[in-house]
Design a protein around this motif. Structure first.
Motif, PDB file in Angstrom:
ATOM      1  N   GLY A   1      15.206  -7.005  30.372  1.00 43.07           N
ATOM      2  CA  GLY A   1      15.852  -6.109  31.307  1.00 43.07           C
ATOM      3  C   GLY A   1      16.396  -4.870  30.628  1.00 43.07           C
ATOM      4  O   GLY A   1      16.793  -4.895  29.472  1.00 43.07           O
TER       5      GLY A   1
ATOM      6  N   TYR B   1      13.929  -0.926  37.295  1.00 42.19           N
ATOM      7  CA  TYR B   1      13.392  -1.063  38.652  1.00 42.19           C
ATOM      8  C   TYR B   1      13.607   0.232  39.423  1.00 42.19           C
ATOM      9  O   TYR B   1      12.664   0.955  39.709  1.00 42.19           O
TER      10      TYR B   1
ATOM     11  N   ILE C   1       7.092  -3.776  39.156  1.00 45.09           N
ATOM     12  CA  ILE C   1       7.325  -5.205  38.951  1.00 45.09           C
ATOM     13  C   ILE C   1       6.329  -6.029  39.749  1.00 45.09           C
ATOM     14  O   ILE C   1       5.795  -5.599  40.769  1.00 45.09           O
TER      15      ILE C   1
ATOM     16  N   ALA D   1       8.796 -11.281  39.426  1.00 49.63           N
ATOM     17  CA  ALA D   1       9.889 -10.701  38.644  1.00 49.63           C
ATOM     18  C   ALA D   1      11.240 -11.298  39.012  1.00 49.63           C
ATOM     19  O   ALA D   1      11.603 -11.378  40.198  1.00 49.63           O
TER      20      ALA D   1
ATOM     21  N   MET E   1      15.149 -10.720  38.813  1.00 50.63           N
ATOM     22  CA  MET E   1      15.962  -9.517  38.720  1.00 50.63           C
ATOM     23  C   MET E   1      17.437  -9.860  38.495  1.00 50.63           C
ATOM     24  O   MET E   1      17.919 -10.904  38.926  1.00 50.63           O
ATOM     25  N   GLU E   2      18.145  -8.932  37.826  1.00 52.85           N
ATOM     26  CA  GLU E   2      19.553  -9.149  37.514  1.00 52.85           C
ATOM     27  C   GLU E   2      20.364  -7.914  37.891  1.00 52.85           C
ATOM     28  O   GLU E   2      19.991  -6.786  37.559  1.00 52.85           O
ATOM     29  N   CYS E   3      21.480  -8.150  38.589  1.00 50.52           N
ATOM     30  CA  CYS E   3      22.376  -7.052  38.961  1.00 50.52           C
ATOM     31  C   CYS E   3      23.059  -6.516  37.704  1.00 50.52           C
ATOM     32  O   CYS E   3      23.672  -7.281  36.949  1.00 50.52           O
TER      33      CYS E   3
ATOM     34  N   PHE F   1      11.237  -9.906  45.169  1.00 52.36           N
ATOM     35  CA  PHE F   1      12.357  -8.959  45.248  1.00 52.36           C
ATOM     36  C   PHE F   1      11.980  -7.741  46.086  1.00 52.36           C
ATOM     37  O   PHE F   1      12.805  -7.217  46.846  1.00 52.36           O
TER      38      PHE F   1
ATOM     39  N   PHE G   1      19.550  -3.258  40.466  1.00 48.11           N
ATOM     40  CA  PHE G   1      19.042  -4.424  39.748  1.00 48.11           C
ATOM     41  C   PHE G   1      18.050  -3.986  38.671  1.00 48.11           C
ATOM     42  O   PHE G   1      17.377  -2.962  38.799  1.00 48.11           O
TER      43      PHE G   1
ATOM     44  N   VAL H   1      15.101  -5.655  35.612  1.00 42.87           N
ATOM     45  CA  VAL H   1      14.203  -6.774  35.355  1.00 42.87           C
ATOM     46  C   VAL H   1      14.792  -7.646  34.252  1.00 42.87           C
ATOM     47  O   VAL H   1      15.022  -7.177  33.133  1.00 42.87           O
TER      48      VAL H   1
ATOM     49  N   ASP I   1       9.719 -11.012  33.762  1.00 41.11           N
ATOM     50  CA  ASP I   1       8.635 -10.850  34.736  1.00 41.11           C
ATOM     51  C   ASP I   1       7.397 -11.590  34.245  1.00 41.11           C
ATOM     52  O   ASP I   1       6.546 -11.015  33.556  1.00 41.11           O
TER      53      ASP I   1
END
Length: 228
Positions: free
Chosen positions: A3, A8, A15, A19, A21-23, A47, A66, A68, A71
């Motif tokens: 990430g 993104y 993506i 994938a 995803m992380e905030c 996502f 967000f 990645v 993935d």
């Protein structure tokens, strides 16, 4: 893929559907395999397919915030994008030929249109079937190779699990260098586009089936058929 901020940014083409995803504000994770129970998002929802009003379930951050986390489908996704770009150029190129030089030629089948079918990577190249109102060909396109020096009309035998097939080199301004193996020409036997697509898909499946290996040399067969 690790990430990073801005990885993104709302660009779905970056993506794959797999994938995770992380905030970047609260570090909450969206895993498509799990979905989001708090918003009744079913497992298996990518996502990029989340509703427009979806936001981070922890901090309400916008999806654009967000990044990645990982993935698993990234490599295959990039392959698909390369194939899509190459086949779109191919179809555009031959559609221009169809609307230009070929439109009023008697042998064309006006029930058909130009379409690329079943393209995939094979031995470092892109392989598929190109349908047009006047021919159906197996097509090989480069995947990163330089085919600018292909000599039009030069022949090359390419091996597949079902046998050896003769391709003819060619080049067009938009497509660049490519190799073609004739399957049907003219196309009078097809009454619908879907019929041609079904045959093209069957060809792609049969091409990789060793059970279709001919006892005789396919190179001689193809040459004799073309001459006939």
């Amino acid at each position: 893929m690790s990430g990073f901020e801005g990885s993104y940014g709302g660009h779905a083409g970056r993506i794959s559907p797999q994938a995770v995803m992380e905030c970047k504000i609260c570090w909450s994770v969206y895993d498509p395999a799990l979905g989001d129970a708090t918003r009744q998002i079913d497992p298996g929802t990518p996502f990029t397919d989340l509703p427009d009003d979806w936001s981070c379930p922890t901090c309400s951050a916008d999806p654009h915030q967000f990044m990645v986390l990982r993935d698993p489908g990234a490599e295959r996704h990039l392959e698909a994008l390369r194939i899509k770009a190459a086949t779109e150029r191919l179809v555009t190129d031959f559609t221009e030929v169809w609307h230009g030089k070929m439109r009023d030629v008697p042998l064309v089948n006006k029930a058909l249109r130009v379409e690329a079918v079943g393209f995939r990577l094979y031995d470092g190249m892109m392989l598929g079937v190109l349908i047009s109102p006047w021919f159906m060909n197996l097509i090989l396109l480069p995947d990163g190779q330089d085919w600018s020096d292909l000599v039009a009309g030069q022949k090359e035998v390419v091996d597949f699990p079902s046998g050896a097939y003769e391709f003819i080199h060619n080049s067009r301004e938009m497509t660049g260098g490519y190799k073609a193996c004739s399957l049907f020409s003219p196309m009078a036997q097809f009454t619908r586009q879907q019929d041609a697509v079904d045959v093209a898909q069957a060809v792609m499946a049969a091409l990789f089936d060793p059970a279709n290996m001919a006892e005789t040399d396919r190179r001689a067969d193809i040459r004799a058929a073309r001459e006939a």
